[in-house]
Design an enzyme around this catalytic site. Structure first.
Site, PDB file in Angstrom:
ATOM      1  N   ASP A 184     -12.545  -4.319   7.609  1.00 12.69           N
ATOM      2  CA  ASP A 184     -11.506  -4.168   6.589  1.00 12.69           C
ATOM      3  C   ASP A 184     -12.188  -4.034   5.224  1.00 12.69           C
ATOM      4  O   ASP A 184     -13.108  -4.797   4.900  1.00 12.69           O
ATOM      5  CB  ASP A 184     -10.573  -5.387   6.604  1.00 12.69           C
ATOM      6  CG  ASP A 184      -9.460  -5.262   5.585  1.00 12.69           C
ATOM      7  OD1 ASP A 184      -8.527  -4.477   5.817  1.00 12.69           O
ATOM      8  OD2 ASP A 184      -9.527  -5.951   4.542  1.00 12.69           O
ATOM      9  N   ASN A 192      -7.057   1.360  -5.184  1.00 13.07           N
ATOM     10  CA  ASN A 192      -5.831   2.138  -5.353  1.00 13.07           C
ATOM     11  C   ASN A 192      -5.208   1.920  -6.729  1.00 13.07           C
ATOM     12  O   ASN A 192      -4.735   2.867  -7.372  1.00 13.07           O
ATOM     13  CB  ASN A 192      -4.816   1.766  -4.268  1.00 13.07           C
ATOM     14  CG  ASN A 192      -5.159   2.365  -2.918  1.00 13.07           C
ATOM     15  OD1 ASN A 192      -5.737   3.446  -2.831  1.00 13.07           O
ATOM     16  ND2 ASN A 192      -4.808   1.662  -1.850  1.00 13.07           N
ATOM     17  N   HIS A 197      -4.109   6.412  -5.460  1.00 15.89           N
ATOM     18  CA  HIS A 197      -4.105   6.499  -4.003  1.00 15.89           C
ATOM     19  C   HIS A 197      -4.880   7.704  -3.481  1.00 15.89           C
ATOM     20  O   HIS A 197      -5.396   7.672  -2.360  1.00 15.89           O
ATOM     21  CB  HIS A 197      -2.661   6.544  -3.491  1.00 15.89           C
ATOM     22  CG  HIS A 197      -1.948   5.238  -3.612  1.00 15.89           C
ATOM     23  ND1 HIS A 197      -2.093   4.220  -2.688  1.00 15.89           N
ATOM     24  CD2 HIS A 197      -1.110   4.756  -4.572  1.00 15.89           C
ATOM     25  CE1 HIS A 197      -1.364   3.172  -3.053  1.00 15.89           C
ATOM     26  NE2 HIS A 197      -0.753   3.478  -4.200  1.00 15.89           N
ATOM     27  N   ASP A 201      -7.608   7.453  -0.622  1.00 17.32           N
ATOM     28  CA  ASP A 201      -7.690   8.266   0.599  1.00 17.32           C
ATOM     29  C   ASP A 201      -9.079   8.857   0.776  1.00 17.32           C
ATOM     30  O   ASP A 201      -9.597   8.944   1.897  1.00 17.32           O
ATOM     31  CB  ASP A 201      -6.651   9.389   0.549  1.00 17.32           C
ATOM     32  CG  ASP A 201      -5.223   8.878   0.700  1.00 17.32           C
ATOM     33  OD1 ASP A 201      -5.053   7.710   1.109  1.00 17.32           O
ATOM     34  OD2 ASP A 201      -4.282   9.653   0.413  1.00 17.32           O
ATOM     35  N   GLU A 227      -6.211  -0.095   5.702  1.00 17.89           N
ATOM     36  CA  GLU A 227      -7.655   0.022   5.510  1.00 17.89           C
ATOM     37  C   GLU A 227      -8.437  -0.719   6.588  1.00 17.89           C
ATOM     38  O   GLU A 227      -9.636  -0.978   6.436  1.00 17.89           O
ATOM     39  CB  GLU A 227      -8.056  -0.514   4.131  1.00 17.89           C
ATOM     40  CG  GLU A 227      -7.825  -2.003   3.921  1.00 17.89           C
ATOM     41  CD  GLU A 227      -6.428  -2.324   3.377  1.00 17.89           C
ATOM     42  OE1 GLU A 227      -6.259  -3.402   2.788  1.00 17.89           O
ATOM     43  OE2 GLU A 227      -5.523  -1.497   3.549  1.00 17.89           O
TER      44      GLU A 227
END
Length: 306
Positions: A184, A192, A197, A201, A227
């Protein structure tokens, strides 16, 4: 009767194989053989009528045209099968016609319709093949989309769970074992919130590539959610799994992530769990999640086992 027997025998053989070997690789060869035997039957019957009184010549010619058209519909594997299916009867028919005392007009009349239907049959077969390939590609694309995470190109949760269930069942059956490594991103919300965002990505896509580069070909990496990513390591024990987890961690932390907003430092925490005879794969995944939580609690950018 001799001309009619081969297609009948072939058809009965196909029915027998369908009963005894429904999953075999015989359908296409049998289909070609059936079409070829039907073509030879009509060619032989027509040849007999051409050499005889000729009373049934018109009927036999029509029958040959029908068979040629039927073969075009059946032979949906393209023109390559039609070389055999059309070629042998065409040569035989040409040889028979050439052996008759026919005028040029009669010779042309005997061959024109079969030859025209052969050409049309090849076109139809090629178009049917094109349609089949397009439909197959569409089905493959649907299957791929149903099992692939759109953002990263990795297996999605559904596909990963299917592979995990299969590996778990195999481990219960033969005792081979496996390990799960859950990873993670640390402080991904900050990424973010700070850069947006779209940059987030970009980080996830790059993360997927880095993680895959560390794993073996027999391993599987999937996007578990958000994530979070999960790696399945068939046959791995705790020592091997922890070694892989550390390689994954270094693959992320040792090199900045190049994004449209510039280079960003990213780290990840990892939890490792090894199969210990649990009855359900979810139990192993739960231990990997607990180990991941412990890695977060103990300072992040580290690997823990449970």
């Amino acid at each position: 009767m001799a001309w009619r027997l081969p297609p009948v025998v072939t058809a009965v053989g196909a029915l027998f194989l369908n009963w005894r070997l429904p999953e075999g690789n015989w359908p296409r060869p049998m289909l070609v053989l059936y079409c070829l035997s039907g073509m030879l039957m009509m060619t032989g019957l027509m040849a007999e009528h051409l050499g005889g009184a000729g009373e049934g010549e018109g009927f036999m010619a029509k029958g040959l045209v029908v068979v040629i058209a039927l073969v075009a519909v059946l032979a949906t594997a393209g023109a390559r099968d039609l070389v055999l299916t059309y070629g042998i009867p065409a040569l035989a028919l040409g040889w028979v016609v050439m052996g008759q005392s026919l005028s040029a007009v009669e010779w042309f009349s005997a061959l024109i319709h079969p030859m025209l239907m052969a050409v049309l049959g090849i076109v139809v077969a090629e178009e049917l093949l094109r349609v089949r390939l397009a439909a197959f590609a569409a089905r493959q694309e649907l299957a791929r989309n149903a099992s692939t995470d759109v953002l990263t190109g990795l297996a999605n949760r559904r596909a990963f769970d299917e592979r995990l269930e299969a590996e778990h069942a195999r481990s219960l059956r033969v005792g081979s074992g496996y390990a799960l490594v859950m990873t993670d991103l640390d402080h991904f919300k900050h990424v973010n919130d700070t850069w947006g965002h779209e940059v987030g990505d970009e980080v996830l896509r790059e993360l997927a590539q880095r993680l895959v580069s560390v794993l073996r070909t027999e391993d599987m990496l999937g996007r578990w959610g958000g994530e979070e990513f999960m790696a399945l390591l068939p046959g791995a024990g705790e020592r091997e799994a922890m070694t892989v987890a550390e390689k994954l961690r270094h693959a992320v932390a040792d090199t900045l992530f190049a994004t449209s907003a510039g280079s960003i430092p990213v780290t990840t925490s990892l939890g490792v769990a090894v199969f210990r005879g649990e009855q359900l794969p979810g139990m192993v995944a739960r231990r990997a999640d607990i180990a991941l939580y412990a890695a977060k609690e103990n300072g992040r950018n580290r690997s823990e086992t449970a």
